[in-house]
Scaffold this active site. Sequence first.
Site, PDB file in Angstrom:
ATOM      1  N   ASP A 207     -11.665   2.394   3.438  1.00 34.95           N
ATOM      2  CA  ASP A 207     -12.033   0.982   3.353  1.00 34.95           C
ATOM      3  C   ASP A 207     -13.537   0.817   3.107  1.00 34.95           C
ATOM      4  O   ASP A 207     -13.988  -0.264   2.731  1.00 34.95           O
ATOM      5  CB  ASP A 207     -11.718   0.277   4.684  1.00 34.95           C
TER       6      ASP A 207
ATOM      7  N   LYS B 244       0.841  -1.213   0.000  1.00 39.49           N
ATOM      8  CA  LYS B 244       0.000   0.000   0.000  1.00 39.49           C
ATOM      9  C   LYS B 244       0.871   1.256   0.000  1.00 39.49           C
ATOM     10  O   LYS B 244       0.598   2.216  -0.723  1.00 39.49           O
ATOM     11  CB  LYS B 244      -0.948  -0.016   1.210  1.00 39.49           C
TER      12      LYS B 244
ATOM     13  N   GLN C 206      -5.241  -1.593   9.331  1.00 40.49           N
ATOM     14  CA  GLN C 206      -5.104  -2.920   8.718  1.00 40.49           C
ATOM     15  C   GLN C 206      -5.684  -3.997   9.643  1.00 40.49           C
ATOM     16  O   GLN C 206      -5.347  -4.050  10.822  1.00 40.49           O
ATOM     17  CB  GLN C 206      -3.617  -3.193   8.419  1.00 40.49           C
TER      18      GLN C 206
HETATM   19  N1  L34 Z   1      -8.438  -2.519   6.836  1.00 39.39           N
HETATM   20  N2  L34 Z   1      -7.622  -4.613   6.310  1.00 39.39           N
HETATM   21  C1  L34 Z   1      -8.139  -3.447   5.915  1.00 39.39           C
HETATM   22  N3  L34 Z   1      -8.381  -3.149   4.607  1.00 39.39           N
HETATM   23  C2  L34 Z   1      -8.082  -4.058   3.639  1.00 39.39           C
HETATM   24  O1  L34 Z   1      -8.365  -3.790   2.367  1.00 39.39           O
HETATM   25  C3  L34 Z   1      -7.503  -5.272   4.021  1.00 39.39           C
HETATM   26  N4  L34 Z   1      -7.114  -6.232   3.089  1.00 39.39           N
HETATM   27  C4  L34 Z   1      -7.290  -7.651   3.446  1.00 39.39           C
HETATM   28  C5  L34 Z   1      -6.632  -7.874   4.817  1.00 39.39           C
HETATM   29  N5  L34 Z   1      -6.871  -6.776   5.750  1.00 39.39           N
HETATM   30  C6  L34 Z   1      -7.308  -5.541   5.377  1.00 39.39           C
HETATM   31  C7  L34 Z   1      -6.059  -6.109   2.266  1.00 39.39           C
HETATM   32  O2  L34 Z   1      -5.496  -5.044   2.046  1.00 39.39           O
HETATM   33  C8  L34 Z   1      -6.533  -8.333   2.329  1.00 39.39           C
HETATM   34  N6  L34 Z   1      -5.732  -7.295   1.719  1.00 39.39           N
HETATM   35  C9  L34 Z   1      -4.732  -7.521   0.746  1.00 39.39           C
HETATM   36  C10 L34 Z   1      -4.000  -6.500   0.154  1.00 39.39           C
HETATM   37  C11 L34 Z   1      -3.013  -6.762  -0.786  1.00 39.39           C
HETATM   38  C12 L34 Z   1      -2.738  -8.039  -1.160  1.00 39.39           C
HETATM   39  C13 L34 Z   1      -3.458  -9.063  -0.588  1.00 39.39           C
HETATM   40  C14 L34 Z   1      -4.436  -8.798   0.354  1.00 39.39           C
HETATM   41  C15 L34 Z   1      -1.653  -8.300  -2.141  1.00 39.39           C
HETATM   42  O3  L34 Z   1      -0.835  -7.440  -2.401  1.00 39.39           O
HETATM   43  N7  L34 Z   1      -1.592  -9.531  -2.698  1.00 39.39           N
HETATM   44  C16 L34 Z   1      -0.591  -9.947  -3.656  1.00 39.39           C
HETATM   45  C17 L34 Z   1       0.391 -10.943  -3.063  1.00 39.39           C
HETATM   46  C18 L34 Z   1       0.976 -10.539  -1.767  1.00 39.39           C
HETATM   47  C19 L34 Z   1       1.967 -11.557  -1.229  1.00 39.39           C
HETATM   48  O4  L34 Z   1       2.991 -11.752  -1.901  1.00 39.39           O
HETATM   49  O5  L34 Z   1       1.703 -12.141  -0.155  1.00 39.39           O
HETATM   50  C20 L34 Z   1      -1.309 -10.691  -4.791  1.00 39.39           C
HETATM   51  O6  L34 Z   1      -0.779 -10.705  -5.897  1.00 39.39           O
HETATM   52  O7  L34 Z   1      -2.380 -11.253  -4.536  1.00 39.39           O
END
Ligand code: L34
Length: 280
Positions: free
Chosen positions: A119, A52, A96
């Site tokens: 959010d 982020k 988060q």
């Molecule tokens: N308050 N909490 C709040 N807002 C959110 O919108 C979230 N979320 C979820 C968990 N808690 C939160 C996220 O940001 C899930 N989440 C989130 C954000 C980014 C990624 C996954 C979940 C992400 O960048 N995923 C990458 C891989 C990351 C890795 O290598 O582990 C992907 O390509 O899916």
Amino acid sequence: MATIINGKEVAAKVREEVRQECVRLGEMGITPGLAVIIVGDDPASRVYVNNKKKACEEVGFISEEYALPAETTQEELLALIDRLNSKPDIDGILCQLPLPKHLDEKAVIHAIDPSKDVDAFHPSNVGKIMIGDYDFLPCTPAGVMELIHSAGIEVSGKNCVVIGRSNIVGKPMAMLLLHENATVTICHSRTRNLKEICAAADILVAAVGKPKFVTADMVKDGAVVLDVGINRDENGKLCGDVDFDAVAPKASFITPVPGGVGPMTIAMLMKNTLKAATLH
Ligand code: L34
């Protein structure tokens, strides 16, 4: 064999639009600012929060990180949120999740000024989404809709099945599909005939939180499959809620994990923060 929807690519496109819009706001003396709060040291949360921050830098936002120790009290956390609510250079506040068990997530969500709630978790924003008159959409469901649109998939009149009924993904996801005139079914742990219901879906969204929960027998030939899950499989490898290798040959479109919905969640957060900056 399904077309794989490239979430990384679509997310980059969304971020580029936000970056250009941010330049325009800059000419009017506005720089969007996002505050991200992270409590404790959950490694997955750390990765997401870093992503982020990186996205904020890329689009030209101010980003502030508040990394609090796991022992932080409810009072301390609420005091920080209060301070950020009245901080003029901060347009968006995101705490988060999940929080350490001794902290009250509901109270934290309530405490965030709805106009800074990027959010869209605050009850006032949830209510606005319900009636289709909103400032922000929740990032993950909005990201899924963006992926559907990017692939040119028509939603109106389709049978859409959402597996999972969380306040953060399942429920708002169903609402966004409904707004686009889908016929929506929400399935959950008490659902009977889960397999049959899923197998009738034209568009299937999996938000269960269980690795490879959606198997090939639950998917209709030619269905569109969107995978919101981020889990680790038995080898510690990142995987979704969908058994990708088994389902992809049956689907018309499918999102991968990683590189599907995850990057979109962050791109939509950038969109919401930009919007918040125009509201302040
Ligand atoms: N308050 N909490 C709040 N807002 C959110 O919108 C979230 N979320 C979820 C968990 N808690 C939160 C996220 O940001 C899930 N989440 C989130 C954000 C980014 C990624 C996954 C979940 C992400 O960048 N995923 C990458 C891989 C990351 C890795 O290598 O582990 C992907 O390509 O899916």
